[in-house]
Design a protein around this motif. Structure first.
Motif, short mmCIF file in Angstrom:
data_model
loop_
_atom_site.label_atom_id
_atom_site.label_comp_id
_atom_site.label_asym_id
_atom_site.label_seq_id
_atom_site.Cartn_x
_atom_site.Cartn_y
_atom_site.Cartn_z
N LEU A 24 0.68 -1.24 -0.05
CA LEU A 24 0.07 -0.11 0.03
C LEU A 24 0.96 1.22 -0.16
O LEU A 24 0.66 2.28 -0.63
CB LEU A 24 -0.93 0.04 1.33
N ALA A 28 0.87 4.07 -2.78
CA ALA A 28 0.56 5.35 -2.32
C ALA A 28 1.73 6.39 -2.79
O ALA A 28 1.39 7.39 -3.33
CB ALA A 28 -0.02 5.61 -0.79
N ARG A 94 -12.44 5.44 -1.18
CA ARG A 94 -11.21 6.16 -1.48
C ARG A 94 -10.49 5.73 -2.75
O ARG A 94 -9.91 6.68 -3.55
CB ARG A 94 -10.29 6.05 -0.35
N LYS A 95 -10.55 4.39 -2.90
CA LYS A 95 -9.87 4.06 -4.04
C LYS A 95 -10.53 4.53 -5.50
O LYS A 95 -9.75 5.00 -6.39
CB LYS A 95 -9.99 2.47 -4.22
N ILE A 99 -8.46 6.72 -8.54
CA ILE A 99 -8.31 6.35 -9.98
C ILE A 99 -8.83 7.39 -10.85
O ILE A 99 -8.00 7.59 -11.92
CB ILE A 99 -9.24 5.24 -10.06
N LEU A 150 -6.21 6.63 2.64
CA LEU A 150 -5.95 5.23 2.35
C LEU A 150 -4.73 4.67 3.13
O LEU A 150 -4.53 3.47 3.80
CB LEU A 150 -5.38 4.96 0.98
N HIS A 154 -5.37 2.21 6.63
CA HIS A 154 -4.69 0.98 6.95
C HIS A 154 -3.72 0.60 7.80
O HIS A 154 -3.46 -0.42 8.17
CB HIS A 154 -4.01 0.72 5.50
N ARG A 216 -2.68 2.23 -9.27
CA ARG A 216 -3.93 2.62 -8.29
C ARG A 216 -4.88 1.50 -8.39
O ARG A 216 -5.68 1.28 -7.33
CB ARG A 216 -4.65 3.79 -9.11
N ILE A 219 -4.52 -0.92 -5.39
CA ILE A 219 -4.55 -0.78 -3.97
C ILE A 219 -5.68 -1.18 -3.70
O ILE A 219 -7.01 -1.21 -4.28
CB ILE A 219 -4.83 1.09 -3.94
N GLU A 220 -6.01 -1.64 -2.25
CA GLU A 220 -7.01 -2.36 -1.59
C GLU A 220 -7.88 -1.13 -0.99
O GLU A 220 -7.20 -0.12 -0.58
CB GLU A 220 -6.56 -3.27 -0.32
N GLU A 221 -9.03 -1.27 -0.85
CA GLU A 221 -9.86 -0.32 -0.49
C GLU A 221 -9.57 -0.13 1.04
O GLU A 221 -9.35 -1.10 1.89
CB GLU A 221 -11.45 -0.69 -0.71
N SER A 222 -9.63 1.04 1.63
CA SER A 222 -9.68 1.11 3.26
C SER A 222 -10.76 0.51 4.03
O SER A 222 -11.70 0.23 3.55
CB SER A 222 -9.80 2.62 3.28
#
Length: 447
Positions: A24, A28, A94-95, A99, A150, A154, A216, A219-222
């Motif tokens: 992450l 980021a 957030r993801k 994007i 994000l 995490h 992007r 990335i895993e969602e929050s």
């Protein structure tokens, strides 16, 4: 001042692994660095190119002011982008917001490299330039807050000082990439540089967009946002996040603007403005000024690492306040060094100044994000930070006017830097003990 106590978000049952956190942080940082590369290109070009190609009929000083006016347009757009992407980030994730921001930025920046000059299409050239700059500002308005949320949503709270500095590294790395790109094309003869060379760094944004978009998408969602979705399914959608942010936490947003001001505004004084000041007022070669900002960015990277780790030990607001005090102390020496015109001293002055204003920039994400509840956190953080960005965007313009008014003397800009630092000291302190006392005295979720 109407504020709300911020309840700590419930941690997920199973927290992310170390490898998940590293992935992450890498994504980021890299995505943010590429986005800031695109954004900072404009600042460098505004100092070196746009005044000549898009405002050629104006007096050099007036042309520079006009060029910096288009630079400032991007900052005016940032609160609009903050409101738009804050809503997307608080409602749809957030993801998703991140994007969209990276695609918008990459396409817009690449198109700047395709713009005809004033000699080709007349007044439409600066109009299109300002329009594309406005779209850059819309994108950046949602970028920083999404990347910061994000990261911090995490990761464990006790590490937020150091982890918040990771997305901030995107700023100096973006500066290195953009300044380095302009330094390379700046080696071309002037005819080649002004006809096509300056376009190359902008056109490279199309290629960088593909890489940034890939990162992007991975990335895993929050986990905080996933919990918000579960609550919304049970209780129904929450009120409009931006309206809630202003209704419940407008006082905290004012504090956040003040705390963030130096890290953003001071940087643009010591990068975008200083390049123009050195080349136009002092007659220093553009390669010297570009190299000074490159070295200053290297110093910033080191400062961000150190300041972030110190924030884990003593508290993020204390590091922000200390950075403001240090910036006040070095403001006049920085400009005295640059005024000598000697290459080594110019580089030392720029590096010292950038290093000082980078101290509060490192943990500012931890200071701001911790002030707001998760239901409207993206909106509150984005709008607060980008309102500070609006003021920062006008600083090169204001500084150019101050120097012209003072017959080329830099003392007025040094005073401006001192003022910015004093505001950040006050904001950082307000985000610390006073806010903690109000929270303890009023343990409620609403105000």
């Amino acid at each position: 001042m109407s504020d709300s106590t911020v309840p700590a978000a419930a941690p997920p049952a199973t927290g992310p692994s170390e490898s998940d956190i590293r992935r992450l942080l890498t994504a980021a940082f890299t995505g943010t660095a590429l986005e800031w590369y695109d954004y900072f290109l404009y600042g460098t070009a505004a100092a070196l190119v746009f005044n000549k190609l898009f405002f050629p009929g104006l007096d050099p000083t007036v042309g520079t002011i006009a060029s910096f006016s288009t630079f400032a347009v991007g900052f005016v757009a940032r609160p609009i982008g903050a409101a738009l992407f804050g809503h997307i980030g608080d409602r749809y994730g957030r993801k998703a917001a991140l994007i969209i921001t990276v695609v918008l930025m990459g396409v817009t920046t690449g198109c700047i490299g395709l713009l005809p000059s004033y000699d080709t299409i007349g007044v439409w050239a600066p109009v299109l330039l300002a329009t594309l700059r406005f779209m850059q500002g819309i994108s950046v308005g949602g970028e920083w807050s999404g990347a910061m949320l994000l990261t911090l949503e995490h990761t464990p709270k006790e590490k937020h000082g150091s982890y918040s500095s990771i997305p901030q590294l995107g700023s100096p790395v973006g500066t290195l990439l953009s300044s380095g790109a302009f330094a390379l094309v700046g080696l071309l003869p002037d005819d080649a540089f002004y006809s096509w060379g300056w376009r190359v760094p902008f056109l490279a944004a199309f290629g960088l967009l593909v890489f940034a978009l890939y990162l992007r998408l991975r990335i895993e969602e929050s986990p905080v946002f996933r919990a918000m979705l579960a609550d919304a399914e049970r209780d129904g959608p929450p009120p409009a996040p931006l309206i809630e942010a202003f209704r419940r936490s407008w006082g905290r947003m004012v504090v956040a603007v003040a705390a963030a001001l130096l890290g953003i505004g001071g940087f643009f004084l010591l990068s975008t403005f200083i390049i123009s000041y050195g080349t136009e007022q002092l007659g220093i070669d553009k390669s010297v000024m570009l190299n000074a900002t490159v070295i200053g960015s290297v110093v910033e990277i080191a400062v961000l690492f150190v300041a972030g780790r110190v924030a884990d030990r003593i508290g993020a607001w204390k590091v922000c306040a200390a950075g403001g005090v240090i910036s006040m102390l070095v403001a006049f020496p920085v400009f005295r060094l640059v005024d000598t015109g000697q290459t080594g001293l110019v580089i030392l002055g720029v590096a010292l100044g950038i290093g000082a204003v980078s101290i509060p920039y490192a943990p500012i994400g931890a200071v701001i994000t911790g002030m707001f509840p998760e239901t409207f956190r993206y909106s509150a953080v984005a709008v607060s930070y980008n309102l500070a960005g609006v003021a920062a965007g006008f600083l090169p313009l204001i500084a150019t006017w101050l120097v012209d008014t003072a017959d080329g003397a830099s003392w007025s800009v040094a005073l401006l830097l001192v003022l910015l630092a004093a505001i950040t000291v006050a904001g950082s302190y307000a985000a610390g003990p006073p806010l903690a006392r109000r929270t303890a005295a009023s343990p409620r979720a609403d105000a």
